[in-house]
Design a protein around this motif. Structure first.
Motif, PDB file in Angstrom:
ATOM      1  N   PHE A 133      -6.549  45.968  84.230  1.00 32.56           N
ATOM      2  CA  PHE A 133      -6.909  47.592  83.901  1.00 32.56           C
ATOM      3  C   PHE A 133      -6.160  47.416  82.423  1.00 32.56           C
ATOM      4  O   PHE A 133      -7.816  48.951  81.922  1.00 32.56           O
ATOM      5  CB  PHE A 133      -6.333  48.081  85.028  1.00 32.56           C
ATOM      6  CG  PHE A 133      -6.549  49.957  85.339  1.00 32.56           C
ATOM      7  CD1 PHE A 133      -7.398  49.989  85.485  1.00 32.56           C
ATOM      8  CD2 PHE A 133      -5.680  50.491  83.949  1.00 32.56           C
ATOM      9  CE1 PHE A 133      -6.964  51.638  85.776  1.00 32.56           C
ATOM     10  CE2 PHE A 133      -5.745  51.571  84.629  1.00 32.56           C
ATOM     11  CZ  PHE A 133      -6.537  51.849  85.330  1.00 32.56           C
ATOM     12  N   GLU A 134      -5.529  47.225  82.019  1.00 33.84           N
ATOM     13  CA  GLU A 134      -4.532  48.150  80.424  1.00 33.84           C
ATOM     14  C   GLU A 134      -5.437  46.877  80.033  1.00 33.84           C
ATOM     15  O   GLU A 134      -5.972  48.178  78.807  1.00 33.84           O
ATOM     16  CB  GLU A 134      -3.342  46.647  80.687  1.00 33.84           C
ATOM     17  CG  GLU A 134      -2.684  47.512  80.104  1.00 33.84           C
ATOM     18  CD  GLU A 134      -1.340  47.319  79.362  1.00 33.84           C
ATOM     19  OE1 GLU A 134      -0.854  47.446  78.452  1.00 33.84           O
ATOM     20  OE2 GLU A 134      -0.864  47.149  80.264  1.00 33.84           O
ATOM     21  N   GLU A 135      -6.582  46.461  79.502  1.00 33.51           N
ATOM     22  CA  GLU A 135      -6.981  46.023  78.620  1.00 33.51           C
ATOM     23  C   GLU A 135      -7.577  46.748  78.569  1.00 33.51           C
ATOM     24  O   GLU A 135      -8.680  47.102  77.403  1.00 33.51           O
ATOM     25  CB  GLU A 135      -7.028  43.809  79.111  1.00 33.51           C
ATOM     26  CG  GLU A 135      -6.330  43.210  78.968  1.00 33.51           C
ATOM     27  CD  GLU A 135      -6.649  41.587  78.766  1.00 33.51           C
ATOM     28  OE1 GLU A 135      -7.783  41.497  79.315  1.00 33.51           O
ATOM     29  OE2 GLU A 135      -5.671  40.914  78.609  1.00 33.51           O
ATOM     30  N   GLU A 136      -9.012  46.590  79.958  1.00 32.16           N
ATOM     31  CA  GLU A 136      -9.960  47.774  79.747  1.00 32.16           C
ATOM     32  C   GLU A 136     -10.433  48.862  79.203  1.00 32.16           C
ATOM     33  O   GLU A 136     -11.026  50.011  78.995  1.00 32.16           O
ATOM     34  CB  GLU A 136     -10.320  47.267  81.358  1.00 32.16           C
ATOM     35  CG  GLU A 136     -11.321  45.984  80.964  1.00 32.16           C
ATOM     36  CD  GLU A 136     -11.788  45.953  82.443  1.00 32.16           C
ATOM     37  OE1 GLU A 136     -12.675  46.680  82.322  1.00 32.16           O
ATOM     38  OE2 GLU A 136     -11.969  44.614  82.617  1.00 32.16           O
ATOM     39  N   THR A 137      -8.939  49.452  79.541  1.00 33.38           N
ATOM     40  CA  THR A 137      -8.969  51.224  79.433  1.00 33.38           C
ATOM     41  C   THR A 137      -7.767  51.398  78.844  1.00 33.38           C
ATOM     42  O   THR A 137      -7.472  52.834  78.699  1.00 33.38           O
ATOM     43  CB  THR A 137      -8.350  52.045  81.083  1.00 33.38           C
ATOM     44  OG1 THR A 137      -7.173  51.318  81.514  1.00 33.38           O
ATOM     45  CG2 THR A 137      -9.475  50.787  82.055  1.00 33.38           C
ATOM     46  N   GLY A 138      -6.635  50.791  78.492  1.00 31.18           N
ATOM     47  CA  GLY A 138      -5.484  51.179  77.798  1.00 31.18           C
ATOM     48  C   GLY A 138      -4.411  51.800  78.203  1.00 31.18           C
ATOM     49  O   GLY A 138      -3.515  52.347  77.565  1.00 31.18           O
ATOM     50  N   ALA A 139      -4.800  52.150  79.902  1.00 32.35           N
ATOM     51  CA  ALA A 139      -3.489  53.003  80.521  1.00 32.35           C
ATOM     52  C   ALA A 139      -2.571  51.605  81.419  1.00 32.35           C
ATOM     53  O   ALA A 139      -3.490  50.671  81.450  1.00 32.35           O
ATOM     54  CB  ALA A 139      -4.223  53.627  81.346  1.00 32.35           C
ATOM     55  N   THR A 181      -8.866  55.042  78.849  1.00 31.38           N
ATOM     56  CA  THR A 181     -10.378  55.445  77.422  1.00 31.38           C
ATOM     57  C   THR A 181     -11.308  54.407  77.435  1.00 31.38           C
ATOM     58  O   THR A 181     -11.210  53.125  77.637  1.00 31.38           O
ATOM     59  CB  THR A 181      -9.469  55.939  75.644  1.00 31.38           C
ATOM     60  OG1 THR A 181      -8.751  53.789  76.013  1.00 31.38           O
ATOM     61  CG2 THR A 181      -8.368  56.801  75.976  1.00 31.38           C
ATOM     62  N   THR A 182     -11.753  54.255  76.319  1.00 34.11           N
ATOM     63  CA  THR A 182     -12.652  53.942  76.479  1.00 34.11           C
ATOM     64  C   THR A 182     -12.608  52.313  75.285  1.00 34.11           C
ATOM     65  O   THR A 182     -11.856  52.800  74.889  1.00 34.11           O
ATOM     66  CB  THR A 182     -14.375  54.112  75.621  1.00 34.11           C
ATOM     67  OG1 THR A 182     -13.934  54.368  74.068  1.00 34.11           O
ATOM     68  CG2 THR A 182     -15.171  54.809  76.606  1.00 34.11           C
ATOM     69  N   THR A 183     -13.164  51.258  76.042  1.00 30.98           N
ATOM     70  CA  THR A 183     -13.306  49.927  75.263  1.00 30.98           C
ATOM     71  C   THR A 183     -14.447  49.243  74.813  1.00 30.98           C
ATOM     72  O   THR A 183     -15.514  49.560  75.124  1.00 30.98           O
ATOM     73  CB  THR A 183     -12.167  49.295  75.684  1.00 30.98           C
ATOM     74  OG1 THR A 183     -12.594  48.314  77.273  1.00 30.98           O
ATOM     75  CG2 THR A 183     -10.807  49.751  76.138  1.00 30.98           C
ATOM     76  N   GLU A 184     -13.981  48.066  74.673  1.00 27.93           N
ATOM     77  CA  GLU A 184     -15.851  47.189  74.110  1.00 27.93           C
ATOM     78  C   GLU A 184     -15.892  46.387  75.176  1.00 27.93           C
ATOM     79  O   GLU A 184     -17.662  46.682  75.578  1.00 27.93           O
ATOM     80  CB  GLU A 184     -15.310  45.935  73.372  1.00 27.93           C
ATOM     81  CG  GLU A 184     -15.264  46.251  71.760  1.00 27.93           C
ATOM     82  CD  GLU A 184     -14.863  44.975  71.164  1.00 27.93           C
ATOM     83  OE1 GLU A 184     -15.322  44.062  71.687  1.00 27.93           O
ATOM     84  OE2 GLU A 184     -15.099  44.990  70.194  1.00 27.93           O
ATOM     85  N   GLU A 185     -14.854  46.625  76.528  1.00 30.30           N
ATOM     86  CA  GLU A 185     -15.442  45.889  78.015  1.00 30.30           C
ATOM     87  C   GLU A 185     -15.875  46.880  78.990  1.00 30.30           C
ATOM     88  O   GLU A 185     -16.147  47.368  79.939  1.00 30.30           O
ATOM     89  CB  GLU A 185     -14.317  45.621  78.147  1.00 30.30           C
ATOM     90  CG  GLU A 185     -14.241  43.725  77.624  1.00 30.30           C
ATOM     91  CD  GLU A 185     -13.078  42.870  78.361  1.00 30.30           C
ATOM     92  OE1 GLU A 185     -12.335  42.932  79.328  1.00 30.30           O
ATOM     93  OE2 GLU A 185     -12.135  42.635  77.213  1.00 30.30           O
ATOM     94  N   ALA A 186     -15.244  48.347  78.605  1.00 30.12           N
ATOM     95  CA  ALA A 186     -15.812  49.586  79.321  1.00 30.12           C
ATOM     96  C   ALA A 186     -16.019  50.467  78.539  1.00 30.12           C
ATOM     97  O   ALA A 186     -15.103  51.483  77.923  1.00 30.12           O
ATOM     98  CB  ALA A 186     -14.280  50.049  80.340  1.00 30.12           C
TER      99      ALA A 186
END
Length: 140
Positions: free
Chosen positions: A56-62, A103-108
């Motif tokens: 969750f943290e890796e994909e959203t930063g939260a 927030t958005t990431t490469e995965e999300a």
């Protein structure tokens, strides 16, 4: 000696805030472009709940916390002849947001807070609405 393919163990997190769940649109294959829960593979030595929170943290930063197991989802993708291509067992956890704003990431490549009743308004991975409904009961 050759080894036979094994199912992949994964974990996801249905993170709730003010009654809404965070869903993410997958930015990568498999299921690129579909909305789902943030999640991914469980690493050796890591519990499934820890993996759900880390992913969750890796994909959203939260940051979030897992509060209970909501469902076990098994996905077997097959080719046109019925042969298995991918096999994953996903432990889906219910959780709550601890800090940060997703927030958005490469995965999300997109994220959205959605009322569980509105999940079907999105193009989702199969069975997402049922998993979110179970997770909502735990998070209530």
């Amino acid at each position: 000696m050759t080894s036979s393919p094994q199912p992949r163990l994964a974990a996801s997190l249905a993170c709730f805030r003010d009654g809404a769940v965070l869903i993410a649109r997958r930015g990568r294959a498999p299921n690129k472009g579909l909305w789902s829960l943030p999640g991914g593979g469980v690493e050796f030595g890591e519990s499934a709940a820890e993996a759900a929170v880390r992913e969750f943290e890796e994909e959203t930063g939260a940051t979030a916390e897992a509060i209970g197991l909501a469902d076990v989802v098994e996905v077997v993708a097959r080719d046109e002849d019925g042969r298995p291509l991918r096999h994953a067992v996903i432990l889906a956890y219910a959780g709550r947001l601890v800090s940060g704003e997703p927030t958005t990431t490469e995965e999300a490549d997109a994220v959205a807070w959605v009322a569980p009743a509105d999940i079907d308004d999105y193009a989702t991975t199969p069975g997402l609405a049922a998993v979110v409904a179970k997770a909502a009961e735990i998070a209530a």
